[in-house]
Design a protein around this motif. Structure first.
Motif, mmCIF file in Angstrom:
data_model
loop_
_atom_site.group_PDB
_atom_site.id
_atom_site.type_symbol
_atom_site.label_atom_id
_atom_site.label_comp_id
_atom_site.label_asym_id
_atom_site.label_seq_id
_atom_site.Cartn_x
_atom_site.Cartn_y
_atom_site.Cartn_z
ATOM 1 N N GLY A 172 27.448 49.705 38.785
ATOM 2 C CA GLY A 172 28.006 50.842 39.493
ATOM 3 C C GLY A 172 27.540 50.982 40.923
ATOM 4 O O GLY A 172 27.995 51.874 41.644
ATOM 5 N N GLY B 265 34.746 49.073 37.772
ATOM 6 C CA GLY B 265 35.247 50.109 36.876
ATOM 7 C C GLY B 265 34.385 50.384 35.660
ATOM 8 O O GLY B 265 34.629 51.362 34.941
ATOM 9 N N ALA C 168 31.177 51.381 35.363
ATOM 10 C CA ALA C 168 30.365 52.598 35.448
ATOM 11 C C ALA C 168 31.221 53.848 35.286
ATOM 12 O O ALA C 168 30.740 54.875 34.777
ATOM 13 N N GLU C 169 32.478 53.784 35.699
ATOM 14 C CA GLU C 169 33.372 54.919 35.519
ATOM 15 C C GLU C 169 33.793 55.053 34.051
ATOM 16 O O GLU C 169 33.911 56.161 33.522
ATOM 17 N N ARG C 170 34.008 53.935 33.398
ATOM 18 C CA ARG C 170 34.419 53.969 31.991
ATOM 19 C C ARG C 170 33.260 54.341 31.076
ATOM 20 O O ARG C 170 33.438 55.067 30.091
ATOM 21 N N TRP C 171 32.056 53.842 31.390
ATOM 22 C CA TRP C 171 30.860 54.135 30.598
ATOM 23 C C TRP C 171 29.785 54.685 31.543
ATOM 24 O O TRP C 171 28.913 53.935 32.002
ATOM 25 N N PRO C 172 29.809 55.955 31.855
ATOM 26 C CA PRO C 172 28.870 56.519 32.845
ATOM 27 C C PRO C 172 27.395 56.284 32.511
ATOM 28 O O PRO C 172 26.571 56.201 33.430
ATOM 29 N N LYS D 280 25.669 53.363 34.336
ATOM 30 C CA LYS D 280 25.436 53.399 35.779
ATOM 31 C C LYS D 280 23.936 53.311 36.073
ATOM 32 O O LYS D 280 23.127 54.027 35.480
ATOM 33 N N HIS E 270 37.271 44.474 33.601
ATOM 34 C CA HIS E 270 35.997 44.687 34.302
ATOM 35 C C HIS E 270 35.364 43.372 34.759
ATOM 36 O O HIS E 270 34.222 43.367 35.223
#
Length: 295
Positions: free
Chosen positions: A140, A147, A149-153, A156, A190
């Motif tokens: 992230g 993408g 980090a956005e899908r699995w915060p 990050k 990803h």
């Protein structure tokens, strides 16, 4: 006890030969006799295989084997600007082929200066030893795994690992391969850095990783500084050459065996090793051409 694993195609035959010499230099004569070399390839000819085998024997390795393999059918080459699908062969090593309890995988575009076996001392069953990537330090916070980090915060900020040096129990190789294959099927969007992103997706979701000291995969940054200053914004350590690093990794499109590569200190050190390697191949009677611009 262990084998070194290399993935070599025709484009990387010359650095593969240099790798054998460098690995031999990193070991005592006794350790060389106990160590194994295992090579996977897509396209090397029998003559190429014989040259690699003869050099390994001349260097003092006690065991050598080469096999032709195909990469995973679901392999995705998102970036093929200077990398070929051969990169996926690192996941095709098997216990039956390695025939040693441990595998140390080494990219062919590296300069080995020190003993690579020490990380095995702390490697537990089920763990994969790997070094955090100097250009992509965290999920992230870098271009890798777009993408994710956005899908699995919760991912990050997690470390992102370089695939150029890996340490594994051979019994764990099937789980690594299976995890990479699942990532390529289920999370293809990803993938940016090819097999390396797939490996990191497996590590994030299910893999157990044993972080290895950064010196075991130190990036050669002088070539990039010749072209600009972006490295200074990404790498926080001193950018001076690190003579104590066990491994120097020549990541990126410019390689030290190429004529146009900037002649940094590490590149000159690599070329000294390469010249010595080619003297060995000539002594074996091999008509292997020297890379242009080496002299």
């Amino acid at each position: 006890m262990y084998a070194f694993g290399l993935c070599i195609d025709r484009h990387y035959l010359t650095p593969g030969l240099a790798m054998i010499t460098g690995l031999a230099d990193s070991l005592t004569p006794h350790a060389r006799r106990d160590a194994a070399l295992r090579v996977l390839t897509l396209d090397l000819t029998p003559a190429h295989a014989l040259l690699l085998s003869d050099l390994a024997k001349r260097a003092g390795f006690g065991s050598f084997d080469l096999a032709h393999r195909s990469p995973l059918r679901v392999s995705r080459m998102a970036d093929a600007s200077y990398i070929t699908v051969t990169t996926y062969l690192r996941f095709e090593f098997t216990a039956a082929f390695v025939r040693r309890p441990y595998l140390i995988y080494v990219d062919a575009d590296t300069l080995v200066r020190g003993n690579l076996t020490a990380p095995l001392n702390t490697l537990k069953s089920g763990e994969l030893g790997a070094v955090p990537d100097e250009f992509n330090p965290a999920v992230g916070e870098c271009p890798a795994l777009p993408g994710a980090a956005e899908r699995w915060p919760h991912f990050k900020g997690r470390p992102y690992y370089n695939a150029g040096l890996l340490w594994a129990h051979t019994a764990d190789l099937p789980s690594v391969r299976g995890g990479v294959e699942r990532a390529l099927v289920r999370q293809r969007r990803h993938i940016l850095h090819n097999d390396q992103d797939a490996l990191n997706l497996w590590i994030l979701h299910a893999g157990r990783v044993r972080p290895v000291d950064a010196g075991y995969n130190r990036f050669e940054v002088g070539r990039f500084l010749e072209r600009g200053n972006w490295v200074r914004r990404v790498v926080t350590r001193s950018l001076r050459p690190d003579p104590a690093a066990p491994v120097i990794h020549f990541v990126g499109p410019e390689k030290p065996w190429q004529a146009a590569c900037p002649r940094t200190d590490d590149v000159r050190e690599y070329r000294t090793l390469l010249r010595r390697t080619l003297r060995h191949t000539r002594a074996l009677g091999a008509a292997h051409p020297e890379p242009a611009g080496l002299r």
